[in-house]
Design a protein around this motif. Sequence first.
Motif, PDB file in Angstrom:
ATOM      1  N   GLY A  18     -14.567 -28.863  -6.029  1.00 38.18           N
ATOM      2  CA  GLY A  18     -13.946 -29.906  -6.900  1.00 38.18           C
ATOM      3  C   GLY A  18     -13.049 -30.848  -5.983  1.00 38.18           C
ATOM      4  N   GLU A  19     -12.380 -30.073  -5.258  1.00 37.96           N
ATOM      5  CA  GLU A  19     -11.566 -31.107  -4.379  1.00 37.96           C
ATOM      6  C   GLU A  19     -12.053 -31.849  -3.195  1.00 37.96           C
ATOM      7  OE1 GLU A  19      -8.527 -28.565  -2.649  1.00 37.96           O
ATOM      8  OE2 GLU A  19      -7.550 -28.377  -4.755  1.00 37.96           O
ATOM      9  N   ARG A  20     -13.544 -31.343  -2.705  1.00 41.64           N
ATOM     10  CA  ARG A  20     -14.317 -31.800  -1.398  1.00 41.64           C
ATOM     11  C   ARG A  20     -15.508 -32.456  -1.874  1.00 41.64           C
ATOM     12  NH1 ARG A  20      -9.920 -31.634   1.248  1.00 41.64           N
ATOM     13  NH2 ARG A  20      -9.019 -29.698   1.918  1.00 41.64           N
ATOM     14  N   ILE A  21     -15.572 -32.648  -3.426  1.00 42.79           N
ATOM     15  CA  ILE A  21     -16.838 -33.351  -3.615  1.00 42.79           C
ATOM     16  C   ILE A  21     -17.017 -34.620  -3.157  1.00 42.79           C
ATOM     17  CG2 ILE A  21     -16.331 -33.906  -5.869  1.00 42.79           C
ATOM     18  CD1 ILE A  21     -19.273 -32.926  -6.575  1.00 42.79           C
ATOM     19  N   PHE A  22     -15.828 -35.347  -2.997  1.00 40.69           N
ATOM     20  CA  PHE A  22     -16.126 -36.856  -2.679  1.00 40.69           C
ATOM     21  C   PHE A  22     -16.430 -37.096  -1.183  1.00 40.69           C
ATOM     22  CE2 PHE A  22     -13.380 -36.571  -6.275  1.00 40.69           C
ATOM     23  CZ  PHE A  22     -13.750 -37.244  -7.426  1.00 40.69           C
ATOM     24  N   ARG A  23     -16.053 -35.778  -0.365  1.00 41.96           N
ATOM     25  CA  ARG A  23     -16.517 -35.718   1.183  1.00 41.96           C
ATOM     26  C   ARG A  23     -17.886 -35.188   1.330  1.00 41.96           C
ATOM     27  NH1 ARG A  23     -10.926 -34.238   4.064  1.00 41.96           N
ATOM     28  NH2 ARG A  23      -9.789 -35.918   3.308  1.00 41.96           N
ATOM     29  N   ASN A  24     -18.651 -35.182   0.336  1.00 38.19           N
ATOM     30  CA  ASN A  24     -20.098 -34.553   0.427  1.00 38.19           C
ATOM     31  C   ASN A  24     -20.082 -33.241   1.090  1.00 38.19           C
ATOM     32  OD1 ASN A  24     -21.292 -36.771  -1.004  1.00 38.19           O
ATOM     33  ND2 ASN A  24     -21.647 -37.803   0.735  1.00 38.19           N
ATOM     34  N   ILE A  25     -18.898 -32.394   0.724  1.00 37.59           N
ATOM     35  CA  ILE A  25     -18.833 -31.221   1.190  1.00 37.59           C
ATOM     36  C   ILE A  25     -19.336 -30.296  -0.061  1.00 37.59           C
ATOM     37  CG2 ILE A  25     -17.585 -29.322   2.100  1.00 37.59           C
ATOM     38  CD1 ILE A  25     -15.784 -31.551   3.587  1.00 37.59           C
ATOM     39  N   ARG A  26     -20.147 -29.168  -0.008  1.00 40.26           N
ATOM     40  CA  ARG A  26     -20.434 -28.497  -1.040  1.00 40.26           C
ATOM     41  C   ARG A  26     -20.197 -26.846  -0.903  1.00 40.26           C
ATOM     42  NH1 ARG A  26     -26.038 -30.784  -3.484  1.00 40.26           N
ATOM     43  NH2 ARG A  26     -25.376 -32.884  -3.635  1.00 40.26           N
ATOM     44  N   PHE A  27     -19.743 -26.259  -1.845  1.00 45.23           N
ATOM     45  CA  PHE A  27     -19.491 -24.959  -1.721  1.00 45.23           C
ATOM     46  C   PHE A  27     -20.712 -23.930  -2.481  1.00 45.23           C
ATOM     47  CE2 PHE A  27     -15.829 -26.990  -0.395  1.00 45.23           C
ATOM     48  CZ  PHE A  27     -15.103 -26.089   0.723  1.00 45.23           C
ATOM     49  N   ASN A  28     -20.938 -22.875  -2.191  1.00 48.69           N
ATOM     50  CA  ASN A  28     -21.461 -21.998  -2.991  1.00 48.69           C
ATOM     51  C   ASN A  28     -20.856 -20.513  -2.971  1.00 48.69           C
ATOM     52  OD1 ASN A  28     -23.836 -23.425  -3.585  1.00 48.69           O
ATOM     53  ND2 ASN A  28     -24.617 -23.192  -1.538  1.00 48.69           N
ATOM     54  N   CYS A  29     -20.996 -19.837  -4.150  1.00 46.46           N
ATOM     55  CA  CYS A  29     -20.301 -18.496  -4.231  1.00 46.46           C
ATOM     56  C   CYS A  29     -21.498 -17.608  -4.628  1.00 46.46           C
ATOM     57  CB  CYS A  29     -19.217 -18.635  -5.340  1.00 46.46           C
ATOM     58  SG  CYS A  29     -18.423 -17.233  -5.393  1.00 46.46           S
ATOM     59  N   LEU A  30     -21.579 -16.703  -3.751  1.00 43.02           N
ATOM     60  CA  LEU A  30     -22.857 -15.585  -4.016  1.00 43.02           C
ATOM     61  C   LEU A  30     -21.948 -14.135  -4.251  1.00 43.02           C
ATOM     62  CD1 LEU A  30     -25.425 -16.472  -1.588  1.00 43.02           C
ATOM     63  CD2 LEU A  30     -25.367 -17.265  -4.037  1.00 43.02           C
ATOM     64  N   VAL A  31     -22.066 -13.593  -5.182  1.00 42.60           N
ATOM     65  CA  VAL A  31     -21.255 -12.236  -5.210  1.00 42.60           C
ATOM     66  C   VAL A  31     -22.537 -11.363  -5.965  1.00 42.60           C
ATOM     67  CG1 VAL A  31     -18.974 -13.116  -5.565  1.00 42.60           C
ATOM     68  CG2 VAL A  31     -20.355 -12.837  -7.539  1.00 42.60           C
ATOM     69  N   PRO A  32     -22.165 -10.144  -5.383  1.00 45.23           N
ATOM     70  CA  PRO A  32     -23.453  -9.298  -5.673  1.00 45.23           C
ATOM     71  C   PRO A  32     -23.031  -8.519  -7.074  1.00 45.23           C
ATOM     72  CG  PRO A  32     -21.980  -8.266  -4.153  1.00 45.23           C
ATOM     73  CD  PRO A  32     -21.821  -9.723  -4.212  1.00 45.23           C
ATOM     74  N   ASP A  33     -23.939  -8.100  -7.827  1.00 43.92           N
ATOM     75  CA  ASP A  33     -23.723  -7.303  -9.010  1.00 43.92           C
ATOM     76  C   ASP A  33     -23.890  -6.032  -8.573  1.00 43.92           C
ATOM     77  OD1 ASP A  33     -23.765  -9.241 -10.948  1.00 43.92           O
ATOM     78  OD2 ASP A  33     -25.751  -9.321 -11.439  1.00 43.92           O
ATOM     79  N   PRO A  34     -23.377  -4.894  -9.449  1.00 41.99           N
ATOM     80  CA  PRO A  34     -23.485  -3.788  -9.104  1.00 41.99           C
ATOM     81  C   PRO A  34     -24.790  -3.065  -8.972  1.00 41.99           C
ATOM     82  CG  PRO A  34     -22.174  -3.957 -10.927  1.00 41.99           C
ATOM     83  CD  PRO A  34     -22.788  -5.104 -10.709  1.00 41.99           C
ATOM     84  N   THR A  35     -25.095  -2.171  -7.798  1.00 41.54           N
ATOM     85  CA  THR A  35     -26.514  -1.620  -7.490  1.00 41.54           C
ATOM     86  C   THR A  35     -26.650  -0.504  -8.261  1.00 41.54           C
ATOM     87  OG1 THR A  35     -26.160  -2.324  -5.164  1.00 41.54           O
ATOM     88  CG2 THR A  35     -27.736  -0.639  -5.591  1.00 41.54           C
ATOM     89  N   ASP A  36     -27.812  -0.326  -9.001  1.00 44.79           N
ATOM     90  CA  ASP A  36     -28.368   0.642  -9.937  1.00 44.79           C
ATOM     91  C   ASP A  36     -28.642   2.013  -8.843  1.00 44.79           C
ATOM     92  OD1 ASP A  36     -28.199  -0.765 -12.082  1.00 44.79           O
ATOM     93  OD2 ASP A  36     -30.274  -1.626 -11.943  1.00 44.79           O
ATOM     94  N   THR A  37     -27.783   2.768  -8.952  1.00 41.54           N
ATOM     95  CA  THR A  37     -27.718   4.123  -8.431  1.00 41.54           C
ATOM     96  C   THR A  37     -27.591   5.229  -9.556  1.00 41.54           C
ATOM     97  OG1 THR A  37     -25.278   4.163  -7.951  1.00 41.54           O
ATOM     98  CG2 THR A  37     -27.067   3.066  -6.394  1.00 41.54           C
ATOM     99  N   PRO A  38     -27.824   6.293  -9.213  1.00 42.06           N
ATOM    100  CA  PRO A  38     -27.632   7.366 -10.136  1.00 42.06           C
ATOM    101  C   PRO A  38     -26.104   7.742 -10.467  1.00 42.06           C
ATOM    102  CG  PRO A  38     -29.205   8.343  -8.421  1.00 42.06           C
ATOM    103  CD  PRO A  38     -28.594   6.874  -8.219  1.00 42.06           C
ATOM    104  N   ALA A  39     -25.336   7.152  -9.562  1.00 46.71           N
ATOM    105  CA  ALA A  39     -23.871   7.349  -9.872  1.00 46.71           C
ATOM    106  C   ALA A  39     -23.562   6.214 -10.748  1.00 46.71           C
ATOM    107  CB  ALA A  39     -23.075   7.314  -8.550  1.00 46.71           C
ATOM    108  N   HIS A  40     -24.076   5.149 -10.628  1.00 53.27           N
ATOM    109  CA  HIS A  40     -23.782   3.776 -11.379  1.00 53.27           C
ATOM    110  C   HIS A  40     -24.172   4.001 -12.849  1.00 53.27           C
ATOM    111  CE1 HIS A  40     -24.359  -0.221 -13.170  1.00 53.27           C
ATOM    112  NE2 HIS A  40     -22.889  -0.229 -12.576  1.00 53.27           N
ATOM    113  N   MET A  41     -25.376   4.718 -13.088  1.00 46.06           N
ATOM    114  CA  MET A  41     -26.037   4.948 -14.197  1.00 46.06           C
ATOM    115  C   MET A  41     -25.036   6.138 -15.181  1.00 46.06           C
ATOM    116  SD  MET A  41     -28.535   3.263 -14.716  1.00 46.06           S
ATOM    117  CE  MET A  41     -29.740   2.301 -13.798  1.00 46.06           C
TER     118      MET A  41
END
Length: 60
Positions: A18-41
């Motif tokens: 939001g602060e840098r949009i006027f300078r044409n700087i973009r940000f992306n946020c990639l965060v993983p979800d939990p991995t399906d494992t037997p322990a997670h189940m």
Amino acid sequence: MYASSKAVLCSLVRTLSGERIFRNIRFNCLVPDPTDTPAHMNLNTINSDAVKNLQNKLRT
């Protein structure tokens, strides 16, 4: 701990974008979800059993 860290990171990226949009700087946020494992189940069954036990205690 993981969920709060994930939320803070996404909030930071949202603020920066939001602060840098006027300078044409973009940000992306990639965060993983939990991995399906037997322990997670097993966590799902443990949590549901804990919730059922708590509900039974509250009823009595």
